[in-house]
Write a protein that holds these residues in place. Structure first.
Motif, PDB file in Angstrom:
ATOM      1  N   ILE A  84      90.904 -16.522  36.983  1.00  0.00           N
ATOM      2  CA  ILE A  84      91.255 -17.741  37.713  1.00  0.00           C
ATOM      3  C   ILE A  84      92.644 -18.193  37.275  1.00  0.00           C
ATOM      4  O   ILE A  84      92.973 -18.152  36.083  1.00  0.00           O
ATOM      5  CB  ILE A  84      90.234 -18.874  37.462  1.00  0.00           C
ATOM      6  CG1 ILE A  84      88.829 -18.442  37.905  1.00  0.00           C
ATOM      7  CG2 ILE A  84      90.644 -20.148  38.198  1.00  0.00           C
ATOM      8  CD1 ILE A  84      87.749 -19.482  37.625  1.00  0.00           C
ATOM      9  N   VAL A 112      86.032 -25.167  36.285  1.00  0.00           N
ATOM     10  CA  VAL A 112      86.715 -23.879  36.234  1.00  0.00           C
ATOM     11  C   VAL A 112      85.963 -22.925  35.305  1.00  0.00           C
ATOM     12  O   VAL A 112      85.758 -21.745  35.621  1.00  0.00           O
ATOM     13  CB  VAL A 112      88.178 -24.050  35.772  1.00  0.00           C
ATOM     14  CG1 VAL A 112      88.831 -22.696  35.524  1.00  0.00           C
ATOM     15  CG2 VAL A 112      88.978 -24.819  36.819  1.00  0.00           C
ATOM     16  N   LEU A 131      84.079 -19.056  36.098  1.00  0.00           N
ATOM     17  CA  LEU A 131      84.643 -17.845  35.504  1.00  0.00           C
ATOM     18  C   LEU A 131      83.542 -16.952  34.940  1.00  0.00           C
ATOM     19  O   LEU A 131      82.695 -17.401  34.162  1.00  0.00           O
ATOM     20  CB  LEU A 131      85.628 -18.219  34.394  1.00  0.00           C
ATOM     21  CG  LEU A 131      86.401 -17.051  33.770  1.00  0.00           C
ATOM     22  CD1 LEU A 131      87.391 -16.472  34.779  1.00  0.00           C
ATOM     23  CD2 LEU A 131      87.140 -17.520  32.513  1.00  0.00           C
ATOM     24  N   TYR A 187      91.455 -17.459  32.195  1.00  0.00           N
ATOM     25  CA  TYR A 187      91.973 -18.526  33.053  1.00  0.00           C
ATOM     26  C   TYR A 187      93.379 -18.878  32.593  1.00  0.00           C
ATOM     27  O   TYR A 187      93.625 -19.076  31.392  1.00  0.00           O
ATOM     28  CB  TYR A 187      91.068 -19.763  32.976  1.00  0.00           C
ATOM     29  CG  TYR A 187      91.685 -21.028  33.533  1.00  0.00           C
ATOM     30  CD1 TYR A 187      92.168 -21.074  34.838  1.00  0.00           C
ATOM     31  CD2 TYR A 187      91.791 -22.179  32.756  1.00  0.00           C
ATOM     32  CE1 TYR A 187      92.734 -22.229  35.357  1.00  0.00           C
ATOM     33  CE2 TYR A 187      92.343 -23.346  33.255  1.00  0.00           C
ATOM     34  CZ  TYR A 187      92.816 -23.361  34.559  1.00  0.00           C
ATOM     35  OH  TYR A 187      93.382 -24.514  35.058  1.00  0.00           O
TER      36      TYR A 187
END
Length: 360
Positions: A201, A222, A226, A232
């Motif tokens: 991400i 987030v 994931l 990330y």
């Protein structure tokens, strides 16, 4: 004199009674004053005039403190800035339409190559592999999504709150034959399905629009999206420690980024750690962004008449002023740009082999 300010009429007087950077900027974008001189001198004079201004006392400041960020206000703010005109942005951005900090491997290099190098830097930091899935939050015109799909063989999914950006990206994806491998949607990232999962991400230039109070929810969501073993990358602007709002930031909130909200670097990293992230790498790209903004200013000024024809004098002056002030702010260090690469804390799937920066 080092700086000359030309006042075009009495209509400028109300904006000059209390000369904060907000009111000076407003007078400039409305064409009530013009300024000649070297850029550093102009900025110094403006700061001096604004030294006694009291920020946050107006209606705008009260509204922002009362209502903060909502889905509706975020959508309106993004459309206000990014839906100005695709043709206007194309005047000063690179051909890939990257509207974030470039990465100058050559300090004197061209913007076009530096933006390609930035996209490649993000992809290499994320260690993208063919067949992986990538979520590009706030993807803009889809530059990273398209680059990652075309050069790294991933299945990329970009989301943006700008309809104009999404339409431009969809046309580019079709031109490059990437349908089925790359998708850019006009969608709020918060409306992604609850079960959406991705291997990697990226959020490039998004944290500035999230709102500090929303960091826990943002970083938590987030993390939930994931896959284990994933990475990330958070790329965003931060301000100096103990930063306070000024009339300059009030100008930006009023005329440029209605929902903008900047935190300190350590504040952001603290919230990331609280949300269960481990920092893998952090890099300061402040001077890269200073050069990027300089390039944007040069390119916009070189095509001033076209810009005026597309968006009018006021918008042209607003963007020219904000990009110029941004270049100076990045050069002097009042704001910075950081890329932070993280993985889930205690993630056994992340692997145990050490990595080096030389691989980048």
């Amino acid at each position: 004199p080092t700086v000359e300010v030309r006042v075009h009429g009495a209509a400028a007087w109300p904006l000059l009674i209390e000369p904060g950077l907000d009111t000076l900027g407003q007078a400039y974008v409305e064409g009530l004053v013009d300024v000649d001189g070297r850029l550093p001198d102009i900025i110094d004079v403006a700061h001096g005039l604004a030294a006694s201004a009291q920020p946050g006392s107006g209606l705008l400041g009260r509204i922002r403190r009362r209502f903060g960020h909502t889905r509706e206000s975020d959508s309106e703010a993004i459309q206000y800035h990014y839906d100005v005109s695709n043709d206007f942005y194309a005047l000063f951005l690179d051909p890939l339409m990257v509207y974030t900090c470039a990465y100058y491997r050559d300090p004197d290099g061209k913007l076009e190559q530096a933006q390609q190098d930035k996209l490649d830097l993000v992809c290499r930091k994320l260690r993208l592999r063919p067949g992986e899935t990538l979520l590009d939050i706030g993807c803009g015109w889809g530059s990273l999504s398209v680059w990652a799909a075309a050069h790294y063989g991933v299945r990329a999914h970009g989301v943006t709150l700008s309809r104009a950006q999404a339409e431009w990206a969809a046309a580019r994806i079709a031109r490059e034959g990437l349908e089925g491998r790359c998708l850019v949607e006009y969608r709020d990232w918060r409306d992604l399905p609850a079960g959406a999962r991705y291997d990697k991400i990226a959020a490039v230039g998004i944290i500035e629009h999230v709102g500090i109070a929303n960091y826990p929810a943002f970083f938590g969501r987030v993390r939930a999206m994931l896959n284990d073993g994933g990475l990330y990358l958070n790329h965003g602007i931060h301000h100096e420690f103990h930063w306070r709002r000024t009339s300059q930031t009030d100008f930006l909130l009023r005329h440029v980024f209605p929902n903008g909200d900047l935190s300190g670097f350590t504040e952001t990293v603290t919230e990331m750690e609280r949300a269960g992230w481990e920092v893998v790498d952090a890099e300061n790209l402040r001077l890269h962004y200073a050069r990027t903004c300089r390039h944007w200013v040069e390119r916009l000024r070189a095509r001033a008449e076209e810009a005026r024809a597309i968006v009018g004098e006021r918008t042209y002056r607003t963007w020219l002023l904000y990009l110029t002030c941004s270049a100076v702010a990045f050069e002097t260090g009042s704001i910075g740009l950081y890329q932070v690469l993280v993985q889930k804390q205690w993630d056994r799937a992340a692997g145990v082999a050490p990595t080096t920066r030389e691989a980048l």
